[in-house]
Write a protein that holds these residues in place. Sequence first.
Motif, short mmCIF file in Angstrom:
data_model
loop_
_atom_site.label_atom_id
_atom_site.label_comp_id
_atom_site.label_asym_id
_atom_site.label_seq_id
_atom_site.Cartn_x
_atom_site.Cartn_y
_atom_site.Cartn_z
N ALA A 27 0.84 -1.10 -0.04
CA ALA A 27 -0.05 -0.08 0.13
C ALA A 27 0.93 1.27 0.04
N GLY A 28 2.11 1.06 0.37
CA GLY A 28 3.04 2.36 0.61
C GLY A 28 3.72 2.67 -0.45
N SER A 29 3.48 2.00 -1.81
CA SER A 29 4.41 2.18 -2.86
C SER A 29 3.26 2.38 -4.13
N ASN A 30 3.39 3.41 -5.14
CA ASN A 30 2.75 3.53 -6.28
C ASN A 30 3.22 2.85 -7.47
N ILE A 31 4.13 2.08 -7.43
CA ILE A 31 4.76 1.37 -8.63
C ILE A 31 3.50 0.40 -9.00
N ASN A 32 3.47 0.46 -10.45
CA ASN A 32 2.48 -0.01 -11.05
C ASN A 32 3.06 -1.41 -11.52
N VAL A 33 2.60 -2.46 -10.65
CA VAL A 33 3.45 -3.74 -10.83
C VAL A 33 3.20 -4.35 -12.08
N ASP A 34 1.82 -4.42 -12.48
CA ASP A 34 1.41 -5.21 -13.83
C ASP A 34 2.07 -4.29 -14.82
N GLN A 35 1.85 -3.15 -15.02
CA GLN A 35 2.47 -2.43 -16.09
C GLN A 35 4.05 -2.63 -16.23
N LEU A 36 4.64 -2.53 -15.24
CA LEU A 36 6.22 -2.99 -15.27
C LEU A 36 6.54 -4.26 -15.46
N ALA A 37 5.61 -5.00 -15.27
CA ALA A 37 6.12 -6.46 -15.60
C ALA A 37 5.70 -6.87 -17.06
N GLU A 38 4.62 -6.26 -17.53
CA GLU A 38 4.25 -6.29 -18.90
C GLU A 38 5.52 -5.61 -20.03
N TYR A 39 6.00 -4.59 -19.23
CA TYR A 39 6.94 -3.98 -20.09
C TYR A 39 8.07 -4.70 -20.20
N LYS A 624 21.21 8.11 0.59
CA LYS A 624 20.01 8.72 0.20
C LYS A 624 18.97 7.88 -0.62
N LEU A 625 19.60 7.19 -1.57
CA LEU A 625 18.66 6.29 -2.68
C LEU A 625 18.03 5.23 -2.01
N LEU A 626 18.95 4.55 -1.06
CA LEU A 626 18.51 3.41 -0.50
C LEU A 626 17.17 3.90 0.53
N GLU A 627 17.25 4.94 0.96
CA GLU A 627 16.04 5.63 1.62
C GLU A 627 15.00 5.83 0.59
N GLU A 628 15.24 6.17 -0.29
CA GLU A 628 14.09 6.51 -1.50
C GLU A 628 13.61 5.47 -2.05
N ILE A 629 14.35 4.38 -2.32
CA ILE A 629 14.08 2.98 -3.03
C ILE A 629 13.03 2.04 -1.88
N ARG A 630 13.62 2.29 -0.75
CA ARG A 630 13.01 1.07 0.30
C ARG A 630 11.46 1.02 0.29
N PRO A 631 10.78 2.11 0.07
CA PRO A 631 9.08 1.93 0.26
C PRO A 631 8.90 1.06 -0.87
N HIS A 632 9.58 1.06 -1.87
CA HIS A 632 9.14 0.47 -3.33
C HIS A 632 9.61 -0.87 -3.47
N ALA A 633 10.51 -1.24 -2.32
CA ALA A 633 11.02 -2.64 -2.57
C ALA A 633 10.30 -3.97 -3.06
N VAL A 634 9.20 -3.86 -2.07
CA VAL A 634 8.39 -5.19 -2.14
C VAL A 634 7.52 -4.93 -3.64
N ARG A 635 7.06 -4.00 -3.81
CA ARG A 635 6.52 -3.90 -5.34
C ARG A 635 7.35 -4.16 -6.49
N LEU A 636 8.59 -3.57 -6.24
CA LEU A 636 9.58 -4.00 -7.26
C LEU A 636 9.98 -5.32 -7.24
N VAL A 637 9.88 -6.22 -6.45
CA VAL A 637 10.25 -7.73 -6.42
C VAL A 637 9.03 -8.14 -6.92
N ASP A 638 7.80 -7.85 -6.52
CA ASP A 638 6.51 -8.32 -7.12
C ASP A 638 6.46 -8.38 -8.63
N SER A 639 7.10 -7.34 -9.34
CA SER A 639 7.11 -7.04 -10.68
C SER A 639 7.73 -8.13 -11.33
#
Lengths: 697, 697
Positions: A27-39, A624-639
Amino acid sequence: MPSNPGWVKQLTVAEPQGGDLLAKERAGSNINVDQLAEYMFTKETLEKRERILKILVEDPVFDKSQNYFQGRESRIEASLAKGKRLRQLTVKHNWTQDDYVVANDLLSEPTPYGLHATMFLVTLREQGTPEQHKLFLERAQKYEIIGCYAQTELGHGSNVRGLETTATWNQNDKTFTIHSPHLTSSKWWIGSLGKAANHAVVMAQLIIDGKRYGPHPFVVQIRDLKTHEPLENVHVGDIGPKFGYNTMDNGFLLLNHVKVPHVNMLARFSRVDPGSGKYVRPANPSAVYGTLTWVRSTIVLQSGSVLARGVTIATRYCAVRRQFQDMDAKGNVGENQVINYTMVQYRLLPLLAATFALHFTGRGMIRLYEENQKRTAAKQEASQLSDSNRRPGPEELNPGADLLADLHATSCALKSYGSTVAGEGLEACRRACGGHGYSSFSGIGTWYADYLPTLTWEGDNYMLTQQVCRYLLKSARAVLSGKASENDTSRILKAFLARRDTGAAFDVLASDTDLVDAFAWRVAYLTFEALQHRDVEKQSWNSLLVDFYRLSTAHAQYMVVKSFYDALVEESTRSSLDRQTLAVLHKLFRLFALHTLEREASEFFSSSATTVRQITLTRKAVMKLLEEIRPHAVRLVDSWKFPDWQLDSSLGRYDGKVYEDMFYRASELNPLNKVVFDPYPDSPVLFKKDERTKSKL
Amino acid sequence: MPSNPGWVKQLTVAEPQGGDLLAKERAGSNINVDQLAEYMFTKETLEKRERILKILVEDPVFDKSQNYFQGRESRIEASLAKGKRLRQLTVKHNWTQDDYVVANDLLSEPTPYGLHATMFLVTLREQGTPEQHKLFLERAQKYEIIGCYAQTELGHGSNVRGLETTATWNQNDKTFTIHSPHLTSSKWWIGSLGKAANHAVVMAQLIIDGKRYGPHPFVVQIRDLKTHEPLENVHVGDIGPKFGYNTMDNGFLLLNHVKVPHVNMLARFSRVDPGSGKYVRPANPSAVYGTLTWVRSTIVLQSGSVLARGVTIATRYCAVRRQFQDMDAKGNVGENQVINYTMVQYRLLPLLAATFALHFTGRGMIRLYEENQKRTAAKQEASQLSDSNRRPGPEELNPGADLLADLHATSCALKSYGSTVAGEGLEACRRACGGHGYSSFSGIGTWYADYLPTLTWEGDNYMLTQQVCRYLLKSARAVLSGKASENDTSRILKAFLARRDTGAAFDVLASDTDLVDAFAWRVAYLTFEALQHRDVEKQSWNSLLVDFYRLSTAHAQYMVVKSFYDALVEESTRSSLDRQTLAVLHKLFRLFALHTLEREASEFFSSSATTVRQITLTRKAVMKLLEEIRPHAVRLVDSWKFPDWQLDSSLGRYDGKVYEDMFYRASELNPLNKVVFDPYPDSPVLFKKDERTKSKL
């Protein structure tokens, strides 16, 4: 198995539940998992995966529940059954080669048919004549004969010229005698040979009239087609257990003066004229060169997804696992999710970035290779049309040779680098899971152990770097003498020479293109340094091997950074992904590049690509980047869209039910819990309650 | 097993023979192997090893020939038999604890008695009262009860305070109720618990009158002493297969309101007064602290020999294995020994240097610990004599506390660093063996897999670094405020401050002491940098974890470099070893230090410990040292004196019969060669000839 008592069945996991923690992450990330996976994979591929997954999951032959418990014999028996069923399903569903590969990926274990379905068929197809296709390939495609590719010997690995097995031409009866002169000439490590194959393509030194013509491929029948027992004068078997890959029957083979007919030497490129007994030279020696480039490009692409499995498991588990309070927290705030610790982020998130980096790099390599193949085919056709009588020059015979040489060198560098990053990265993922990473149920250990041979086969990761540097040195000489071709390697070498005396001044922290250029600069610097050692100071090749390894690694890192950047700015990427997802991918690009720069800092200093101050700032930028990417980690691996069935991991479950699954596997699936020890040292009994009850002492 | 046909039996290995190559290596070095071995281990230890080895080799229970082939159940069954026999031999030969450890080392596999013989006995001894010794310890020492130490839980690893299992005091009947409230509170990973133990020391949260007093140890009987079945309300079993360590029955344990009497709480340090039901505070809370320091020091010492096994195998095999001609060789000069390639030397010889470095470091740690223990005991005695009525202050209660704090921090840093170097080094050794490294017969894979938990247990290698840095920051604050104790840490911090404004200018290439000082300088630089971040910039602890890891590693590297140097200049060393051997050890010291410096170059730059130019020269110096050490490599690994029986490796055989042994194991010992596949996908049969012949499809 004794089932769990009632009071155990009622036990739940202490709060918070893994599922809730993962839900919050998602819920804490706005990565579009399906879109990224299809891409990344295309919609068609994802749908195909779903369709095939359904078939496999429903088939009891592919049941995975005992995989981690079985010993080698049971494992390989089950794996043979799986191999057979995959073949049956291929026929039944009319699967393409691509479908078959997808099914194998989902199954995620080598089967004893592995080398038949790949190297044996490919070799027959590419190196056989039409007559040989009819005789061997067609039967092999129908699994009427089962084969393997027997090159490596007990005493001879990478060096094909050192092979001992001989194939001596007998002019009188038009046969070859294949022979293993020493124990060290035993074929060794040959996949599918140990137990499954009844035929082998044997690489042997061709001898005609006492003269040696180097290694050539011969089809040799090794087992009876009915009884499957070894033929006379054939000694064949499985080479025994390995660190991993134990569902494959890697085998040994000794041949005692075994005769095969003339037609059994694969003769598309070179052959023996049966009438005169003369050797006929190969028409196109670089064909195999192209195949190897293709195989290595595939390894690069795979290295991204191989690593992504480990990163998926570790990221999800580190979001579920909680250990200690934050050191600066006031009062009792509860244990912290492990993924919140910067040390865990520093170990895991650069690997997450590497999965995408390697994926885009591999995809780029394969596109380049395919373009080159098309261009070559077109040119050859045009050249044949324009003048069919004129004798063609070497460049015309292989008009893409120059681009292919560049591709070949790049594929060597990237195979070496990509598979090293993936192999070592998997072990880093396993450790990031703490103690539970060591359990087989983590799903990482077996996967890591099965992957490790990739670092050695298709060119050992250290050996390969010499080929990269030979090419880079050649390119540098060409640039210096003004005879360089137009390709990216020449471009970066020229760019370096042009600015060598004015300095670089790359703004690595503010500009993406400067960051890519800094990696290119380092490659060029190391190339000219190596050239100085070799050509001017006349240092021995052997004394430069460590420098070469570093140079090849630098080249690979440049290619990966560049490929990731190129993918990001591509029009098709920008039109496929929404703004938020693109922004996170861009951060992953910067994390991969800056983290690599930081790790290799001393080469960036000494080549003056960056200043010491910039490195210090790079460290801060990475944190700094680690901190910024961390909220998206789970959605990124979901992709990456690995189904649970494929991961076969308690820790990496999509639903976060980590502890329930660990407990279930240990308590209800584990066959060791069927036996009862007799624990007293003076008792001669070992297992008290077991069908095998016996006294050993 | 079908025996090899006659023509196979006659096959020999192609020239040159492995034995001849190793003989040549040994002839080409003047290292005094026996002298060096006696200096490292003492003559008595070597003789003891020989004596015990003879007993083990002659006993059929310890036969290793099927180890690599067996599945988990057969392995653990065999291992239980070995455990029993070791105990019987201990009684028969009246072995000391030290003898038993030597036997276990030679056996080189964990047995299901492992945790009984160590942690269970130690915990009872150190934390039990004399009454409890009588009740539990004496019976445990006689193996009348078998036990384990149950701390870690399914959901709780390093953080002991987070444990969920409770022990609630019942004032009415003077008992404790031990209870597992959730699935996550299941004890997990507990060695010897899964199948062997009938007792466990369970760490549980003590609760009196609703108030929590933190984790305490309780003796709990879990299985019937006759039937060995779990007692009522006890759910216990093996947690399943792992990446390695599969001869150990790591177990799980759930307790459903199990009552134990008052005497079952180990009460040497803190206890519940049965009359009043009041909690009595621990008298000496730092006692456990000391034990952990001891355990970690042992891990440091072991890390040298753990790595040395891999280096021995890889070095011998790289001297036997030949691949390719030298690139600059003219004509056909034959294939080159792999150990002649600089890339192989660069991967292997720094690890060889590390084996000695870690050995001397571990030995130094243990000496310091023992000295400190003696001094503490003496002071305590003196203090008791001088005034038996006065209430002692905390420093007197534990007069070595300050030195112990330094030792504790050092042991944390070195445990983390040493086990990481050994674990990762073993994998590097495996890869240096090329393809054959992947075979179980290399002997490295299993050893590596069994060793890996060491990187996580007794303090996770990442977690531990925080303790190191907490100590370094405290020391730095003390130095700044002028209140520092006299120890080496304060010394190097003060030395840095004194020269901070004038610069360092260490002559790392010409002076050994400057080289050591450069490592110290880097530690001090990073310490004050971290202090600045924490105390002045008020950065969060979490944001500094990566810096802390680097600082701890730097500290460990300094300690290892310093310990190696100290060992070399020690009088006992100089009088024990001849000139040539000393000279080679000195080169190993320089190789270890300079290679480390080169790898960590960026920290040496940024702390101004060295210049960029010095790093470039360091690279050259490393290459030179590799060349100088290479002729001594085989004799140096010989000095570790690993018997072939212990290594159980085809590749690492002392006699160089590498290929003969690989072939023998694959062809004659491998049980998979008893079965015959049916290779056709449409056939329902899997194994044609096997007692288990069955159709699975």
